[in-house]
Design a protein around this motif. Structure first.
Motif, PDB file in Angstrom:
ATOM      1  N   PHE A 175       7.212 119.696  -4.124  1.00  0.00           N
ATOM      2  CA  PHE A 175       8.267 120.099  -5.082  1.00  0.00           C
ATOM      3  C   PHE A 175       9.352 118.786  -5.203  1.00  0.00           C
ATOM      4  O   PHE A 175      10.479 118.827  -4.928  1.00  0.00           O
ATOM      5  CB  PHE A 175       9.179 121.170  -4.300  1.00  0.00           C
ATOM      6  CG  PHE A 175       9.777 122.051  -5.311  1.00  0.00           C
ATOM      7  CD1 PHE A 175       9.047 122.986  -6.044  1.00  0.00           C
ATOM      8  CD2 PHE A 175      11.334 122.460  -5.507  1.00  0.00           C
ATOM      9  CE1 PHE A 175       9.586 123.750  -7.092  1.00  0.00           C
ATOM     10  CE2 PHE A 175      11.789 123.266  -6.182  1.00  0.00           C
ATOM     11  CZ  PHE A 175      11.141 123.666  -7.187  1.00  0.00           C
ATOM     12  N   ALA A 191      13.306 123.319   0.835  1.00  0.00           N
ATOM     13  CA  ALA A 191      12.399 122.962  -0.402  1.00  0.00           C
ATOM     14  C   ALA A 191      12.798 123.239  -1.715  1.00  0.00           C
ATOM     15  O   ALA A 191      12.083 124.097  -2.192  1.00  0.00           O
ATOM     16  CB  ALA A 191      11.151 123.548   0.214  1.00  0.00           C
ATOM     17  N   GLY A 192      13.991 123.119  -1.995  1.00  0.00           N
ATOM     18  CA  GLY A 192      14.455 123.661  -3.225  1.00  0.00           C
ATOM     19  C   GLY A 192      14.703 125.083  -3.067  1.00  0.00           C
ATOM     20  O   GLY A 192      14.191 125.590  -4.224  1.00  0.00           O
ATOM     21  N   THR A 235      15.823 128.610  -3.734  1.00  0.00           N
ATOM     22  CA  THR A 235      17.174 129.408  -4.221  1.00  0.00           C
ATOM     23  C   THR A 235      17.764 130.495  -3.208  1.00  0.00           C
ATOM     24  O   THR A 235      17.126 131.239  -2.910  1.00  0.00           O
ATOM     25  CB  THR A 235      16.689 129.793  -5.636  1.00  0.00           C
ATOM     26  OG1 THR A 235      16.280 128.961  -6.146  1.00  0.00           O
ATOM     27  CG2 THR A 235      17.690 130.518  -6.305  1.00  0.00           C
ATOM     28  N   ARG A 258      16.528 137.397  -0.959  1.00  0.00           N
ATOM     29  CA  ARG A 258      16.399 136.316   0.457  1.00  0.00           C
ATOM     30  C   ARG A 258      17.538 136.515   1.346  1.00  0.00           C
ATOM     31  O   ARG A 258      17.249 136.618   2.594  1.00  0.00           O
ATOM     32  CB  ARG A 258      16.290 135.201   0.227  1.00  0.00           C
ATOM     33  CG  ARG A 258      14.901 134.555  -0.902  1.00  0.00           C
ATOM     34  CD  ARG A 258      14.702 133.517  -1.028  1.00  0.00           C
ATOM     35  NE  ARG A 258      13.390 133.087  -1.661  1.00  0.00           N
ATOM     36  CZ  ARG A 258      13.153 132.289  -2.885  1.00  0.00           C
ATOM     37  NH1 ARG A 258      14.270 131.553  -3.198  1.00  0.00           N
ATOM     38  NH2 ARG A 258      12.275 132.165  -3.379  1.00  0.00           N
ATOM     39  N   GLN A 314       4.923 129.608  -9.740  1.00  0.00           N
ATOM     40  CA  GLN A 314       4.583 129.300  -8.521  1.00  0.00           C
ATOM     41  C   GLN A 314       4.935 130.686  -7.630  1.00  0.00           C
ATOM     42  O   GLN A 314       5.814 131.559  -7.992  1.00  0.00           O
ATOM     43  CB  GLN A 314       5.333 128.390  -7.619  1.00  0.00           C
ATOM     44  CG  GLN A 314       4.989 128.223  -6.201  1.00  0.00           C
ATOM     45  CD  GLN A 314       5.807 127.259  -5.522  1.00  0.00           C
ATOM     46  OE1 GLN A 314       6.452 126.575  -6.321  1.00  0.00           O
ATOM     47  NE2 GLN A 314       5.886 127.365  -4.284  1.00  0.00           N
ATOM     48  N   THR A 364       8.543 132.766  -6.190  1.00  0.00           N
ATOM     49  CA  THR A 364       9.635 131.774  -6.645  1.00  0.00           C
ATOM     50  C   THR A 364      10.485 132.585  -7.434  1.00  0.00           C
ATOM     51  O   THR A 364      10.096 133.429  -8.082  1.00  0.00           O
ATOM     52  CB  THR A 364       9.075 130.523  -6.999  1.00  0.00           C
ATOM     53  OG1 THR A 364       8.468 130.785  -8.262  1.00  0.00           O
ATOM     54  CG2 THR A 364       8.466 129.793  -5.947  1.00  0.00           C
ATOM     55  N   THR A 365      11.410 131.779  -7.674  1.00  0.00           N
ATOM     56  CA  THR A 365      12.484 132.454  -8.884  1.00  0.00           C
ATOM     57  C   THR A 365      11.989 132.085 -10.147  1.00  0.00           C
ATOM     58  O   THR A 365      12.309 132.797 -11.299  1.00  0.00           O
ATOM     59  CB  THR A 365      13.836 132.013  -8.543  1.00  0.00           C
ATOM     60  OG1 THR A 365      13.819 130.542  -8.501  1.00  0.00           O
ATOM     61  CG2 THR A 365      14.498 132.572  -7.201  1.00  0.00           C
ATOM     62  N   ASP A 376      11.688 124.901 -11.736  1.00  0.00           N
ATOM     63  CA  ASP A 376      13.205 124.576 -11.764  1.00  0.00           C
ATOM     64  C   ASP A 376      13.130 123.392 -12.569  1.00  0.00           C
ATOM     65  O   ASP A 376      12.356 122.380 -12.769  1.00  0.00           O
ATOM     66  CB  ASP A 376      13.033 124.231 -10.247  1.00  0.00           C
ATOM     67  CG  ASP A 376      13.361 125.527  -9.334  1.00  0.00           C
ATOM     68  OD1 ASP A 376      12.603 126.395  -9.882  1.00  0.00           O
ATOM     69  OD2 ASP A 376      13.848 125.605  -8.318  1.00  0.00           O
TER      70      ASP A 376
HETATM   71  N1  GLN Z   1      13.788 127.322  -6.291  1.00  0.00           N
HETATM   72  C1  GLN Z   1      12.542 128.047  -6.553  1.00  0.00           C
HETATM   73  C2  GLN Z   1      12.798 129.146  -5.507  1.00  0.00           C
HETATM   74  O1  GLN Z   1      13.505 129.367  -4.475  1.00  0.00           O
HETATM   75  C3  GLN Z   1      11.215 127.342  -6.191  1.00  0.00           C
HETATM   76  C4  GLN Z   1      11.319 126.370  -4.947  1.00  0.00           C
HETATM   77  C5  GLN Z   1       9.816 125.782  -4.725  1.00  0.00           C
HETATM   78  O2  GLN Z   1       8.863 125.970  -5.188  1.00  0.00           O
HETATM   79  N2  GLN Z   1       9.841 124.944  -3.704  1.00  0.00           N
HETATM   80  O3  GLN Z   1      12.274 130.112  -5.541  1.00  0.00           O
END
Ligand code: GLN
Length: 267
Positions: free
Chosen positions: A46, A100-101, A103, A108, A147, A150-151, A191
């Protein structure tokens, strides 16, 4: 005592001393107030938030993590897992936290603790140059990749329908973008900053992207912890301090070359 017995007793004594030494030096939190070494999970597919460089996991998230852990006074080690494995490892408390980014969303929040926001994000569509996509709705009948879990998957399913036949779900963002490159799919929803980074780093890929604020909502990244973790308050306090004292802005500018909009993440 012959020399072999002497040698043996020296070795045994050394082993006993080593054992004593290690029991003094317990790695878990103890009555002396020593902090345990935290286990941090990430998924390094990511970029620029978490990715591999020269055998190490680096990225904006790793730098924010370092600042937050320093502020909270914890040692930590990073374990690089798949996206799915990372989420499970926090859920099962095998990891103390993850970055890892990730959201912050309601789903969640039911299963995990999430820190206050540290980054604002939205989604973009990446597609081959000249494909003529101008809005999120334009991907409705195309072969789209995301992916899984994921969001980005949720955002694409809002347009295509849940588990639509023309939606392919990949284990990582990297795999989705590779499928776009090889022509297996016609668009990727991911994203925004990850899309920007991919296009900047792959000038020969002949892809372009659009953003569409009417279709793709704004969202925020947070630090993921097990539900009701004892660490959540400490992590939030440390993150707030890192944002207030300017360390956050410094890291942000290093990675993105512009000043952060602090209001967006603290309001
Ligand atoms: N921000 C997105 C999520 O939380 C993707 C994060 C990621 O793929 N690392 O779903």
């Amino acid at each position: 005592m012959n020399k072999w017995l002497t040698a043996l007793s020296v070795i045994l004594l050394a082993m006993v001393l080593a054992a004593c030494g290690s029991s003094d030096n317990t790695e878990n939190g103890n009555a002396d107030g020593d902090q345990k070494t935290l286990k941090v999970a990430t998924e390094s597919n990511f970029m620029p938030f978490s990715y591999q460089s020269k055998g190490e996991v680096v990225g904006f998230d790793m730098d924010i993590l370092e600042a937050v852990m320093a502020e909270a006074g914890y040692e930590y080690e990073v374990e690089n897992l798949s996206w799915e494995a990372m989420l499970i490892s926090v859920e099962q408390q095998d990891s103390d936290l993850a970055m890892a980014g990730i959201t912050i969303n309601e789903k969640r929040q039911e299963m995990y603790d999430l820190s206050s926001p540290y980054f604002e994000s939205t989604h973009k569509v990446v597609f081959p140059e000249g494909e003529g996509i101008t809005s999120g709705e334009d991907i409705k009948d195309l072969k789209v990749g995301v992916q899984a879990g994921t969001t980005g998957e949720e955002a694409a399913e809002k347009i295509l329908g849940k588990n639509a036949n023309n939606l392919s779900k990949y284990d990582s963002n990297t795999l989705a973008l590779m499928a776009l490159q090889s022509g297996d799919i016609e668009a990727v929803v991911t994203d925004n900053v990850v899309a920007d980074e991919y296009i900047a780093n792959n000038p020969d890929a002949a892809v372009e992207m659009i953003e569409d604020p009417e279709t793709f909502e704004s969202e925020f990244y947070g630090i993921l912890l097990p539900k009701d973790s004892e660490l959540t308050d400490e992590v939030n306090e440390a993150l707030a301090t890192v944002i207030e004292d300017g360390r956050y802005a410094e890291i942000y500018e290093e990675w993105f070359g512009v000043e952060p909009n602090i209001e967006a993440i603290t309001q």
